[in-house]
Design a protein around this motif. Sequence first.
Motif, PDB file in Angstrom:
ATOM      1  N   PRO A  34       0.840  -1.198   0.000  1.00 59.79           N
ATOM      2  CA  PRO A  34       0.000   0.000   0.000  1.00 59.79           C
ATOM      3  C   PRO A  34       0.875   1.248   0.000  1.00 59.79           C
ATOM      4  O   PRO A  34       2.060   1.204   0.341  1.00 59.79           O
ATOM      5  N   LEU A  35       0.266   2.360  -0.372  1.00 61.10           N
ATOM      6  CA  LEU A  35       1.014   3.594  -0.584  1.00 61.10           C
ATOM      7  C   LEU A  35       0.612   4.666   0.413  1.00 61.10           C
ATOM      8  O   LEU A  35      -0.580   4.866   0.694  1.00 61.10           O
ATOM      9  N   VAL A  36       1.592   5.373   0.947  1.00 56.99           N
ATOM     10  CA  VAL A  36       1.383   6.653   1.625  1.00 56.99           C
ATOM     11  C   VAL A  36       1.992   7.741   0.757  1.00 56.99           C
ATOM     12  O   VAL A  36       3.183   7.676   0.423  1.00 56.99           O
ATOM     13  N   LEU A  37       1.179   8.693   0.363  1.00 59.70           N
ATOM     14  CA  LEU A  37       1.692   9.890  -0.305  1.00 59.70           C
ATOM     15  C   LEU A  37       1.786  10.978   0.742  1.00 59.70           C
ATOM     16  O   LEU A  37       0.766  11.440   1.270  1.00 59.70           O
ATOM     17  N   PHE A  38       3.010  11.387   1.074  1.00 57.55           N
ATOM     18  CA  PHE A  38       3.218  12.433   2.078  1.00 57.55           C
ATOM     19  C   PHE A  38       3.371  13.786   1.389  1.00 57.55           C
ATOM     20  O   PHE A  38       4.098  13.914   0.397  1.00 57.55           O
ATOM     21  N   VAL A  39       2.686  14.805   1.948  1.00 62.26           N
ATOM     22  CA  VAL A  39       2.695  16.157   1.381  1.00 62.26           C
ATOM     23  C   VAL A  39       3.243  17.116   2.431  1.00 62.26           C
ATOM     24  O   VAL A  39       2.651  17.274   3.507  1.00 62.26           O
ATOM     25  N   HIS A  40       4.355  17.750   2.115  1.00 67.24           N
ATOM     26  CA  HIS A  40       5.032  18.618   3.083  1.00 67.24           C
ATOM     27  C   HIS A  40       4.321  19.950   3.263  1.00 67.24           C
ATOM     28  O   HIS A  40       3.569  20.411   2.407  1.00 67.24           O
ATOM     29  N   GLY A  41       4.602  20.603   4.395  1.00 66.86           N
ATOM     30  CA  GLY A  41       4.076  21.930   4.672  1.00 66.86           C
ATOM     31  C   GLY A  41       5.053  23.022   4.287  1.00 66.86           C
ATOM     32  O   GLY A  41       6.045  22.795   3.599  1.00 66.86           O
ATOM     33  N   GLY A  42       4.755  24.237   4.772  1.00 67.55           N
ATOM     34  CA  GLY A  42       5.594  25.389   4.468  1.00 67.55           C
ATOM     35  C   GLY A  42       4.812  26.567   3.918  1.00 67.55           C
ATOM     36  O   GLY A  42       5.348  27.363   3.139  1.00 67.55           O
ATOM     37  N   ALA A  43       3.529  26.693   4.330  1.00 67.18           N
ATOM     38  CA  ALA A  43       2.686  27.827   3.940  1.00 67.18           C
ATOM     39  C   ALA A  43       2.525  27.944   2.424  1.00 67.18           C
ATOM     40  O   ALA A  43       2.324  29.036   1.897  1.00 67.18           O
ATOM     41  N   TRP A  44       2.613  26.826   1.731  1.00 66.38           N
ATOM     42  CA  TRP A  44       2.533  26.759   0.254  1.00 66.38           C
ATOM     43  C   TRP A  44       3.641  27.568  -0.414  1.00 66.38           C
ATOM     44  O   TRP A  44       3.658  27.715  -1.628  1.00 66.38           O
ATOM     45  N   ARG A  45       4.612  28.040   0.375  1.00 69.76           N
ATOM     46  CA  ARG A  45       5.611  28.995  -0.122  1.00 69.76           C
ATOM     47  C   ARG A  45       7.016  28.432  -0.085  1.00 69.76           C
ATOM     48  O   ARG A  45       7.902  28.888  -0.799  1.00 69.76           O
ATOM     49  N   ARG A  46       7.227  27.449   0.778  1.00 71.55           N
ATOM     50  CA  ARG A  46       8.572  26.883   0.971  1.00 71.55           C
ATOM     51  C   ARG A  46       8.400  25.440   1.439  1.00 71.55           C
ATOM     52  O   ARG A  46       7.306  24.907   1.425  1.00 71.55           O
ATOM     53  N   GLY A  47       9.473  24.835   1.868  1.00 73.86           N
ATOM     54  CA  GLY A  47       9.390  23.481   2.396  1.00 73.86           C
ATOM     55  C   GLY A  47      10.162  22.495   1.570  1.00 73.86           C
ATOM     56  O   GLY A  47      10.552  22.755   0.429  1.00 73.86           O
ATOM     57  N   ARG A  48      10.394  21.318   2.156  1.00 78.48           N
ATOM     58  CA  ARG A  48      11.109  20.224   1.491  1.00 78.48           C
ATOM     59  C   ARG A  48      10.232  18.997   1.492  1.00 78.48           C
ATOM     60  O   ARG A  48       9.539  18.703   2.473  1.00 78.48           O
ATOM     61  N   ARG A  49      10.295  18.257   0.419  1.00 74.33           N
ATOM     62  CA  ARG A  49       9.364  17.145   0.240  1.00 74.33           C
ATOM     63  C   ARG A  49       9.514  16.061   1.300  1.00 74.33           C
ATOM     64  O   ARG A  49       8.562  15.344   1.591  1.00 74.33           O
ATOM     65  N   ASP A  50      10.700  15.921   1.905  1.00 75.22           N
ATOM     66  CA  ASP A  50      10.922  14.842   2.865  1.00 75.22           C
ATOM     67  C   ASP A  50      10.888  15.315   4.312  1.00 75.22           C
ATOM     68  O   ASP A  50      11.346  14.605   5.211  1.00 75.22           O
TER      69      ASP A  50
END
Length: 293
Positions: free
Chosen positions: A64-80
């Motif tokens: 099964p799959l987990v798709l993780f979505v990072h935060g950062g106010a839609w402006r910054r952030g890193r995928r991991d």
Amino acid sequence: MSTTNTALRALIAAPHPDVAPLPPATRPAPELRLLRGVPYGEVDGGRPLELDLWLPAAGDGPAPLVLFVHGGAWRRGRRDDMGLRTRHWAPGPLERIAAAGFAVACADYRLSGEALFPAPLDDLRAALRWIGLRAAELGVDTERTVVWGESAGGHLASLLALDPTVTATGAVIWYAPSDLTVPRGPFDPHSATTPEALLLGAAPAAVPERAREASPVARVHGAAPPFLLVHGEQDTMVPGSHSEELAARLRDAGVPVKLRTVPGADHGWYGAPDDAVKDVFARSLRFAQGCVA
């Protein structure tokens, strides 16, 4: 540069992500493979979109799959990056999810300085499409997909789970905005300088239809998958009423939903004891496992 020789340009271009060979895998643990920087999409005039993939050892069938979505106010952030309080964990949180038997994808999406909503949501849909296209090669069962996001990433994960065209069997949402239309805490929908306004391209009050389209509370429907909403009781950036209202809308629609609040926790679990953060993660992982059982 001349653009007349289109045949040559097509010949020398990098292979399209749909058919490009997968990069070599590393082994962060004997039972795991990690593929970093896998291209999953192309945006004309923009950077390639990439994701990282944690893949468990072959078991009784596709994972099964987990798709993780990072935060950062839609402006910054890193995928991991799963947030402030998990950055020092060893092994890290994504590796822990994979060790529990999930394939884990953490995907780039275009930030608000690159493109306006719904571009980031389109990108996440494209990531799921690419994983589905390569599912047999990866050993992934996309019919059992849990979306998991924190903060702005939780907002996008909520929208993804509520999209009738997306196959999701569960959603884990940490301290995420759910309504971009009304004032809550420090958010003023009439301001053109908030992260929400930068996401939409204008003050939300000036583009009410777009703000509503980007609000998970307005996208709830009875066929949505089960949700786990977790929020800090002292969140000064995204008030807990966002999760409370989304939970109420989901219940009214007949969607299974669990709402958990964390005493003493500000945004990003700041201020919560370490044991409380570990408990949130453990409960979230158990919920995800229940959604794909």
